[in-house]
Each structure stands twice: as C-alpha cells, then as structure tokens.
Design a protein around this motif. Structure first.
Motif, PDB file in Angstrom:
ATOM      1  N   LEU A 132       0.904  -1.235  -0.008  1.00  0.00           N
ATOM      2  CA  LEU A 132      -0.201  -0.186   0.028  1.00  0.00           C
ATOM      3  C   LEU A 132       0.820   1.210  -0.011  1.00  0.00           C
ATOM      4  CD1 LEU A 132      -2.561  -1.175   2.640  1.00  0.00           C
ATOM      5  CD2 LEU A 132      -2.640  -1.678   0.171  1.00  0.00           C
ATOM      6  N   LYS A 133       0.094   2.370  -0.180  1.00  0.00           N
ATOM      7  CA  LYS A 133       1.187   3.600  -0.360  1.00  0.00           C
ATOM      8  C   LYS A 133       1.672   4.039   0.902  1.00  0.00           C
ATOM      9  CE  LYS A 133      -2.446   7.098   0.439  1.00  0.00           C
ATOM     10  NZ  LYS A 133      -3.173   8.127  -0.194  1.00  0.00           N
ATOM     11  N   ASP A 134       1.278   3.624   2.046  1.00  0.00           N
ATOM     12  CA  ASP A 134       1.736   3.887   3.416  1.00  0.00           C
ATOM     13  C   ASP A 134       1.756   2.590   4.227  1.00  0.00           C
ATOM     14  OD1 ASP A 134      -1.036   3.987   3.411  1.00  0.00           O
ATOM     15  OD2 ASP A 134      -1.010   6.025   4.275  1.00  0.00           O
ATOM     16  N   GLY A 135       1.938   1.576   3.569  1.00  0.00           N
ATOM     17  CA  GLY A 135       2.038   0.260   4.481  1.00  0.00           C
ATOM     18  C   GLY A 135       1.933  -0.947   3.805  1.00  0.00           C
ATOM     19  N   TRP A 136       1.649  -2.003   4.386  1.00  0.00           N
ATOM     20  CA  TRP A 136       1.552  -3.391   3.784  1.00  0.00           C
ATOM     21  C   TRP A 136       0.104  -4.197   4.152  1.00  0.00           C
ATOM     22  CZ3 TRP A 136       4.931  -5.762   0.366  1.00  0.00           C
ATOM     23  CH2 TRP A 136       5.916  -5.097   0.265  1.00  0.00           C
ATOM     24  N   PHE A 137      -0.671  -5.039   3.400  1.00  0.00           N
ATOM     25  CA  PHE A 137      -1.577  -5.689   3.828  1.00  0.00           C
ATOM     26  C   PHE A 137      -1.255  -7.267   3.369  1.00  0.00           C
ATOM     27  CE2 PHE A 137      -5.493  -7.839   2.949  1.00  0.00           C
ATOM     28  CZ  PHE A 137      -6.345  -7.399   4.029  1.00  0.00           C
ATOM     29  N   THR A 138      -1.070  -7.985   4.244  1.00  0.00           N
ATOM     30  CA  THR A 138      -1.090  -9.409   4.465  1.00  0.00           C
ATOM     31  C   THR A 138      -2.344 -10.207   4.508  1.00  0.00           C
ATOM     32  OG1 THR A 138       1.284  -8.681   4.875  1.00  0.00           O
ATOM     33  CG2 THR A 138       0.741 -10.971   4.987  1.00  0.00           C
ATOM     34  N   ILE A 166     -11.660 -15.473  12.264  1.00  0.00           N
ATOM     35  CA  ILE A 166     -12.193 -14.544  13.217  1.00  0.00           C
ATOM     36  C   ILE A 166     -11.015 -13.451  12.914  1.00  0.00           C
ATOM     37  CG2 ILE A 166     -11.764 -13.624  15.623  1.00  0.00           C
ATOM     38  CD1 ILE A 166     -12.566 -16.532  16.451  1.00  0.00           C
ATOM     39  N   ILE A 167      -9.799 -13.611  12.514  1.00  0.00           N
ATOM     40  CA  ILE A 167      -8.972 -12.715  11.877  1.00  0.00           C
ATOM     41  C   ILE A 167      -8.226 -13.450  10.691  1.00  0.00           C
ATOM     42  CG2 ILE A 167      -6.569 -11.675  12.131  1.00  0.00           C
ATOM     43  CD1 ILE A 167      -7.020 -11.760  15.376  1.00  0.00           C
ATOM     44  N   ASN A 168      -8.358 -12.737   9.436  1.00  0.00           N
ATOM     45  CA  ASN A 168      -7.958 -13.289   8.309  1.00  0.00           C
ATOM     46  C   ASN A 168      -6.992 -12.131   7.436  1.00  0.00           C
ATOM     47  OD1 ASN A 168      -9.639 -11.584   7.112  1.00  0.00           O
ATOM     48  ND2 ASN A 168     -10.962 -13.136   5.981  1.00  0.00           N
ATOM     49  N   PHE A 169      -6.499 -11.208   8.333  1.00  0.00           N
ATOM     50  CA  PHE A 169      -5.324 -10.524   7.701  1.00  0.00           C
ATOM     51  C   PHE A 169      -4.516  -9.825   8.728  1.00  0.00           C
ATOM     52  CE2 PHE A 169      -8.766  -7.219   7.903  1.00  0.00           C
ATOM     53  CZ  PHE A 169      -7.875  -5.884   8.631  1.00  0.00           C
ATOM     54  N   ASP A 170      -3.137  -9.476   8.488  1.00  0.00           N
ATOM     55  CA  ASP A 170      -2.238  -8.442   9.277  1.00  0.00           C
ATOM     56  C   ASP A 170      -2.051  -7.470   8.410  1.00  0.00           C
ATOM     57  OD1 ASP A 170      -0.641  -8.194  11.389  1.00  0.00           O
ATOM     58  OD2 ASP A 170       0.945  -9.065  10.085  1.00  0.00           O
ATOM     59  N   THR A 171      -1.775  -6.320   9.195  1.00  0.00           N
ATOM     60  CA  THR A 171      -1.352  -4.961   8.173  1.00  0.00           C
ATOM     61  C   THR A 171      -0.256  -4.237   9.065  1.00  0.00           C
ATOM     62  OG1 THR A 171      -2.327  -3.459   7.064  1.00  0.00           O
ATOM     63  CG2 THR A 171      -3.264  -3.527   9.202  1.00  0.00           C
ATOM     64  N   TRP A 172       0.623  -3.377   8.358  1.00  0.00           N
ATOM     65  CA  TRP A 172       1.347  -2.511   8.909  1.00  0.00           C
ATOM     66  C   TRP A 172       1.144  -1.194   8.472  1.00  0.00           C
ATOM     67  CZ3 TRP A 172       7.030  -4.922   8.001  1.00  0.00           C
ATOM     68  CH2 TRP A 172       7.078  -6.296   8.610  1.00  0.00           C
ATOM     69  N   TRP A 173       1.291  -0.259   9.200  1.00  0.00           N
ATOM     70  CA  TRP A 173       0.901   1.135   8.742  1.00  0.00           C
ATOM     71  C   TRP A 173       1.925   2.042   9.151  1.00  0.00           C
ATOM     72  CZ3 TRP A 173      -3.546   4.439  11.460  1.00  0.00           C
ATOM     73  CH2 TRP A 173      -3.624   5.713  10.964  1.00  0.00           C
ATOM     74  N   GLN A 174       2.532   2.747   8.064  1.00  0.00           N
ATOM     75  CA  GLN A 174       3.473   3.647   8.439  1.00  0.00           C
ATOM     76  C   GLN A 174       2.904   5.110   8.877  1.00  0.00           C
ATOM     77  OE1 GLN A 174       6.689   4.194   5.469  1.00  0.00           O
ATOM     78  NE2 GLN A 174       7.916   5.662   6.855  1.00  0.00           N
ATOM     79  N   LYS A 175       2.420   5.407  10.019  1.00  0.00           N
ATOM     80  CA  LYS A 175       1.602   6.351  10.100  1.00  0.00           C
ATOM     81  C   LYS A 175       2.152   7.866   9.914  1.00  0.00           C
ATOM     82  CE  LYS A 175      -1.927   7.728  13.442  1.00  0.00           C
ATOM     83  NZ  LYS A 175      -2.565   7.488  15.004  1.00  0.00           N
TER      84      LYS A 175
END
Length: 263
Positions: A132-138, A166-175
């Motif tokens: 993503l433009k400011d992070g990742w979506f896994t 219940i959870i099916n993704f992990d994400t990182w955000w460069q806030k």
C-alpha cells in the motif's frame, strides 16, 4: 493418508480466454481500528472488478508433468502475480520480512484433489501481500480451486479467495511518513476473491479418484510450515502418555495461528 498412484496429464487450450470477476469487501473490523482511522485501509477495494485473461495465465497453475491425486507441485509465479494485480496493483509473493531473511511460509503450491474423464479439480494455496502507499496488507492466505474441463481443455471454474476466520489479515501502517518504523494491526475482511465459471461443477462431480478437501488442505499446509510435520497432541493427552513412555513434556503456548499469516 495414502497417495493414489494413477497419474494424469493436465492441459489447457492456449487460444481460449477467461473472464474473471474480483471483489474486496469493506474491512469489517480490526483490533486497533485501522480500518476506520487509516484512509488507505478504509478505502481498500478491488482494482478491476472484471478482467479478461488469456488461458496461459492459468497454465501456470498446472504441473509440468503427469501427476497423481494428493501430490503437490509448485505454481509458476507469473500467472498468480498477474491475477493478484486485479485485486491490487502492487502484489508481492515475497513476504515483507523476507527482505532480511528467508521465511518458510512463502510460496505457491497446488495439489490435484480429484478427477474423472471430464473434469479435474486442482486445489491451491498462495501466500502474498500488497504494498500500500503507506503500509502493507497481508492476507492469511489465498486458497481456491482451478477446475479443468479435460475434454474441452478449458477452465470450467476458478476461485482464489482469502478464507473466512475471526482474523484473516495482518497489516502494517507507516502512520508518520517522516519517521521510520510502523505500527501493526490485524482484523477481518468478509470477502477478497477472484472468480470465474460455475462453482456447482466442483460440488456435483463424482470423481473416479479423489481425496477429501480436508486431506488436500493438509497436504498443502505441510508445504508451507515445518511446524505442521510435528505430531501435536493436547496437554491432556501428553499428561496421560508421558509417564507411560517416560518422556518429558514440551508445552507451547501461543497467541496467534501456526497455519497462516493472519498475525
């Protein structure tokens, strides 16, 4: 599980085309409300709702040689990567943490679940993420079916999707773009899927040779995680068996899954 020995060759007509529809539903929830506070995640939608592909894209999912039911093979990267671009323009088949060291969960694997004279059902599993433009979506994983019409040499059905959980993704955000580092979150997306053809073909076909969906999923899991080669048992069973076998107990407590990339 016993692996069946009869082998078949799988082919597709290279002149055909396949129309694929794509969907990404709004994120239902995330632990730290990233799906509300982070605009990129809040507006995460499919890049192209419908797209035509040459059948060569799906040839990359096929084994190069004759294969038997229950035997996995590696998928060629190019076709899968092109399909993932329909969901988001910047997919990656190398996980983010692989930039510094090799992670065992990376890869693309498929397995023949069953076949008859007319159809063959291939089940696959792919691990990927989106830049993503400011992070990742896994996503936890992409799984699905590729059903081949063996007579017409065509794609009868295709589905690539992120399973529910219940959870099916992990994400990182460069806030803060001016600072190094990121913050993480995980959550649930109700639908992230690519689809073509008629699903009933999978349900209605009685194969002459086959294994169950559970068995094929286990075979694919073994391709990704060494931890799944361990014969895990419950603590209650361990307490019962250990005195008899005169063996120590190795207990493990975890707060995330061992079977996917959702956390």
């Amino acid at each position: 599980m016993s692996i069946l020995s009869d082998k078949i060759t799988l082919n597709l007509d290279s002149d055909a085309e396949v129309s694929v529809t794509g969907c990404i539903a709004p994120i239902a929830y995330s632990g730290s409300n990233f799906h509300v506070d982070w605009d990129t995640l809040a507006n995460f939608r499919v890049a192209e709702p419908e797209k035509q592909y040459p059948v060569s894209i799906f040839c990359d999912f096929l084994p190069k040689e004759a294969v038997s039911v229950g035997t996995p093979w590696e998928i060629e990267h190019a076709g899968a990567l092109e399909l993932l671009k329909q969901l988001h323009p910047n997919p990656s088949l190398g996980m983010r943490w692989d930039l510094t060291h090799k992670n065992e969960s990376q890869g693309l694997w498929a397995c023949l679940r069953g076949y008859d004279a007319e159809f063959a059902d291939i089940v696959f599993r792919i691990h990927a993420q989106f830049d993503l433009k400011d992070g990742w979506f896994t996503p936890s994983q992409f799984t699905g079916h590729l059903v081949i019409d063996r007579i017409k040499k065509s794609v009868a059905f295709f589905q690539m999707y992120v399973p529910n959980g219940i959870i099916n993704f992990d994400t990182w955000w460069q806030k803060d773009p001016d600072e190094e580092g990121h913050i993480t979150d995980s959550g649930f997306c109700p639908q992230m899927e690519l689809r073509a053809g008629i699903e009933d073909i999978v349900r209605d076909t009685e194969f002459v040779e086959s294994i169950t969906q559970e068995e094929v999923e286990h075979q694919l899991t073994l391709c990704f995680y060494k931890s799944q080669h361990i014969n895990w048992i419950s603590l209650e069973e361990a307490l019962e068996i250990a005195p008899i076998q005169q063996k120590p107990i190795h207990a493990i407590s975890i707060d995330g899954p061992l079977l996917d990339e959702s956390c």
